[in-house]
Write an enzyme that holds these catalytic residues in place. Structure first.
Site, PDB file in Angstrom:
ATOM      1  N   ARG A  72      35.139  47.664  44.572  1.00  0.00           N
ATOM      2  CA  ARG A  72      33.904  47.019  45.032  1.00  0.00           C
ATOM      3  C   ARG A  72      32.723  47.302  44.101  1.00  0.00           C
ATOM      4  NH1 ARG A  72      32.883  45.885  50.356  1.00  0.00           N
ATOM      5  NH2 ARG A  72      34.481  47.382  51.001  1.00  0.00           N
ATOM      6  N   GLY A 114      35.880  53.647  46.538  1.00  0.00           N
ATOM      7  CA  GLY A 114      35.122  53.730  47.776  1.00  0.00           C
ATOM      8  C   GLY A 114      33.619  53.804  47.703  1.00  0.00           C
ATOM      9  N   TYR A 170      36.146  41.360  47.194  1.00  0.00           N
ATOM     10  CA  TYR A 170      36.839  41.024  48.442  1.00  0.00           C
ATOM     11  C   TYR A 170      36.363  39.705  49.058  1.00  0.00           C
ATOM     12  CZ  TYR A 170      38.096  45.916  47.871  1.00  0.00           C
ATOM     13  OH  TYR A 170      38.547  47.102  47.354  1.00  0.00           O
ATOM     14  N   CYS A 215      37.213  25.055  61.088  1.00  0.00           N
ATOM     15  CA  CYS A 215      37.285  24.771  62.514  1.00  0.00           C
ATOM     16  C   CYS A 215      37.524  26.045  63.304  1.00  0.00           C
ATOM     17  CB  CYS A 215      38.384  23.758  62.784  1.00  0.00           C
ATOM     18  SG  CYS A 215      37.940  22.172  62.125  1.00  0.00           S
ATOM     19  N   GLU A 216      36.491  26.826  63.415  1.00  0.00           N
ATOM     20  CA  GLU A 216      36.581  28.090  64.130  1.00  0.00           C
ATOM     21  C   GLU A 216      35.155  28.573  64.387  1.00  0.00           C
ATOM     22  OE1 GLU A 216      39.843  30.363  63.094  1.00  0.00           O
ATOM     23  OE2 GLU A 216      38.896  32.283  63.471  1.00  0.00           O
TER      24      GLU A 216
HETATM   25  N1  LLP Z   1      42.160  52.552  45.898  1.00  0.00           N
HETATM   26  C1  LLP Z   1      42.852  52.271  47.004  1.00  0.00           C
HETATM   27  C2  LLP Z   1      44.116  52.932  47.242  1.00  0.00           C
HETATM   28  C3  LLP Z   1      42.349  51.340  47.910  1.00  0.00           C
HETATM   29  O1  LLP Z   1      43.036  51.080  49.016  1.00  0.00           O
HETATM   30  C4  LLP Z   1      41.122  50.699  47.644  1.00  0.00           C
HETATM   31  C5  LLP Z   1      40.587  49.699  48.562  1.00  0.00           C
HETATM   32  C6  LLP Z   1      40.450  51.010  46.458  1.00  0.00           C
HETATM   33  C7  LLP Z   1      40.989  51.959  45.610  1.00  0.00           C
HETATM   34  C8  LLP Z   1      39.152  50.375  46.076  1.00  0.00           C
HETATM   35  O2  LLP Z   1      38.130  50.738  46.941  1.00  0.00           O
HETATM   36  P1  LLP Z   1      36.623  50.228  46.665  1.00  0.00           P
HETATM   37  O3  LLP Z   1      36.114  50.948  45.441  1.00  0.00           O
HETATM   38  O4  LLP Z   1      36.697  48.779  46.460  1.00  0.00           O
HETATM   39  O5  LLP Z   1      35.895  50.596  47.899  1.00  0.00           O
HETATM   40  N2  LLP Z   1      38.679  44.095  52.284  1.00  0.00           N
HETATM   41  C9  LLP Z   1      37.760  45.175  52.584  1.00  0.00           C
HETATM   42  C10 LLP Z   1      37.938  46.337  51.666  1.00  0.00           C
HETATM   43  C11 LLP Z   1      39.342  46.898  51.682  1.00  0.00           C
HETATM   44  C12 LLP Z   1      39.508  48.041  50.732  1.00  0.00           C
HETATM   45  C13 LLP Z   1      40.951  48.254  50.476  1.00  0.00           C
HETATM   46  N3  LLP Z   1      41.217  49.326  49.590  1.00  0.00           N
HETATM   47  C14 LLP Z   1      36.337  44.633  52.506  1.00  0.00           C
HETATM   48  O6  LLP Z   1      36.165  43.453  52.274  1.00  0.00           O
HETATM   49  O7  LLP Z   1      35.388  45.371  52.726  1.00  0.00           O
END
Ligand code: LLP
Length: 437
Positions: A298, A253, A395, A366-367
């Site tokens: 991320r 996160g 992502y 097309c959107e």
């Molecule tokens: N652990 C779990 C259980 C998760 O659901 C996620 C992300 C992470 C770790 C990794 O989180 P990060 O370090 O990447 O913030 N598609 C969205 C983001 C969805 C995140 C889903 N879960 C976007 O493009 O912003």
């Protein structure tokens, strides 16, 4: 404003008129590999993995580990890199699991997430000796118990717990609140109940707890609050059930800088501060310090990625707006369409020119909502110029689609040499599953 002011991260630079990334000329790479093109700074990915690993071991203890959250960007080479850097991984489907297997990733270091694992998913993972399942619900718990029994395995699991934290991020990527579709809530008493049940099941080896509060979070407080709540839950479970959790997984996160107004985060310092909270709570409550895991996705890959496109057309609607259409769009980056995500956009071959042309970067799909960013300032561009969208490592490719039967881009790793990590989809690839009736 001059475009040189828009260089957000230290892996960006200028050579002649062109934008460089990880020391490579992005315009030359566009010529060599075609566009849209996803570029990845391999050294930066490795360095960030090391930053996490070193900080976690230093502050949480030797056994602490980052698990690369591979949903952020999953292809064989990413698991190879994670393996070489000695970090674990979080996977959310048997597709990701299969990709990890192809990379030779040691599956005892893989953690299988997801709020709806099918019997097939569970069997496949157990058959391949997955390290841990991170379990969301009773249905899943019973299914794992049954299938593990059939394989004669006592399966290690962690429970995904919702600590009830609102992390102030986009609603769609906030996951730790009580009413979330993920995990089991402490507040309702259900987390206690499911733990009690797990401890009574023959083929389940409960090793600890997990939480993930959301993504793209810049403040440290929500993480410290979540850690406090989780540690206090571990304490409660020990008191009421006599069970001491060995692992605490704090999820991912940490935020990433997409635009100038975003702050830069010192991940190491964040980890140090979270570790202080945990240490203090454990000492005050006479609890053994758990093995801490984290799941950065991320923050490991986002700013190690950049997408290069080619301008296809410029359309000026007098008195309204200007559109610059590129040869990609929501098929390789759906994040503006989905979340209104901000991005920094540059003209990769006009880096010395003034950025005074206000326009919307539109995709080719097309959107009407297929936009990459609105109201950006770049130099005046024309068909054939290269547009670079920064910080696209996380992502983007992993959420890419074949909408309009558009083929997905190539992915090139930039390290000691430039090497193709995922080849560009061909039009044959796009229709390869179709059956002629
Ligand atoms: N652990 C779990 C259980 C998760 O659901 C996620 C992300 C992470 C770790 C990794 O989180 P990060 O370090 O990447 O913030 N598609 C969205 C983001 C969805 C995140 C889903 N879960 C976007 O493009 O912003």
């Amino acid at each position: 404003m001059n475009c040189t002011e828009n260089l957000l991260h230290e892996n960006l630079g200028i050579c002649g008129d062109n934008l460089t990334f990880a020391g490579y000329d992005t315009v030359e790479l566009a010529k060599k590999y075609g566009t849209p093109l996803m570029l990845l700074d391999e050294n930066k990915i490795r360095n960030t993995m090391r930053t996490y690993k070193n900080a976690m071991q230093r502050y949480f203890g030797e056994k602490a580990r980052p698990l690369y959250a591979s949903k952020a960007l999953s292809f064989v080479g990413m698991y190879q890199i994670a393996m070489e850097e000695g970090i674990n991984t979080d996977i959310v489907s048997i597709g990701e699991l299969y990709t990890a297997i192809k990379a030779g990733f040691p599956l005892e270091n893989a953690f299988f997430h997801g709020n709806c694992k099918t019997d097939n998913d569970i069997s496949y993972a157990i058959e391949n000796k997955i390290g841990f399942f991170i379990v969301d619900t009773y249905d899943e718990l019973y299914a794992i118990n049954k299938i593990a029994g059939e394989y004669g395995v006592k399966q290690k699991i962690l429970f995904r717990i919702t600590p009830g934290i609102d992390p102030h991020t986009h609603e769609a990527i906030s996951t730790g609140k009580v009413d979330s579709k993920f995990g089991t809530a402490i507040e309702t008493g259900q987390a206690y109940e499911i733990t009690k049940t797990a401890l009574s099941l023959e083929n389940i080896d409960l090793r600890g707890f997990h939480c993930h509060i959301g993504s793209q979070i810049f403040e440290i407080e929500p993480f410290c609050d979540a850690a406090d709540i989780m540690i206090s839950f571990i304490g409660e479970i020990r008191e009421r059930l006599g069970y001491t959790a060995e692992y605490l997984n704090l999820g991912g996160g940490f935020g990433v800088r997409y635009v100038e107004s975003d702050p830069c985060i010192d991940y190491s310092e964040n980890i140090r501060r979270i570790s202080e909270h945990i240490r203090e709570y454990c000492e005050n409550n006479d609890l053994p310090y758990p093995i801490i895991l984290m799941e950065p996705g991320r923050s490991i890959v986002a700013d190690s990625g950049l997408t290069v496109y080619t301008v296809g057309s410029v359309k000026e609607i007098t008195g309204y707006k200007n559109y610059v259409a590129i040869d990609g769009g929501m098929s390789d980056n759906p994040r503006y369409a989905l979340y209104g995500s901000q991005y920094t956009v540059l003209c990769a071959n006009k880096m010395r020119e003034k950025c005074d042309y206000v326009c919307t970067i539109a995709g080719r799909l097309c959107e009407s909502g297929d936009l990459i960013q609105e109201n950006v300032k770049i130099p005046k561009v024309q068909r054939g110029d290269n547009i670079a969208v920064l910080v696209t490592g996380a992502y983007n490719y992993s959420m890419a689609s074949n909408y309009n039967r558009v083929a997905r881009p190539a992915v090139v790793l930039l390290g000691e040499t430039d090497r193709l990590a995922v080849r560009r989809e061909s039009i044959e690839d796009v229709s390869r599953l179709d059956i002629l009736l």
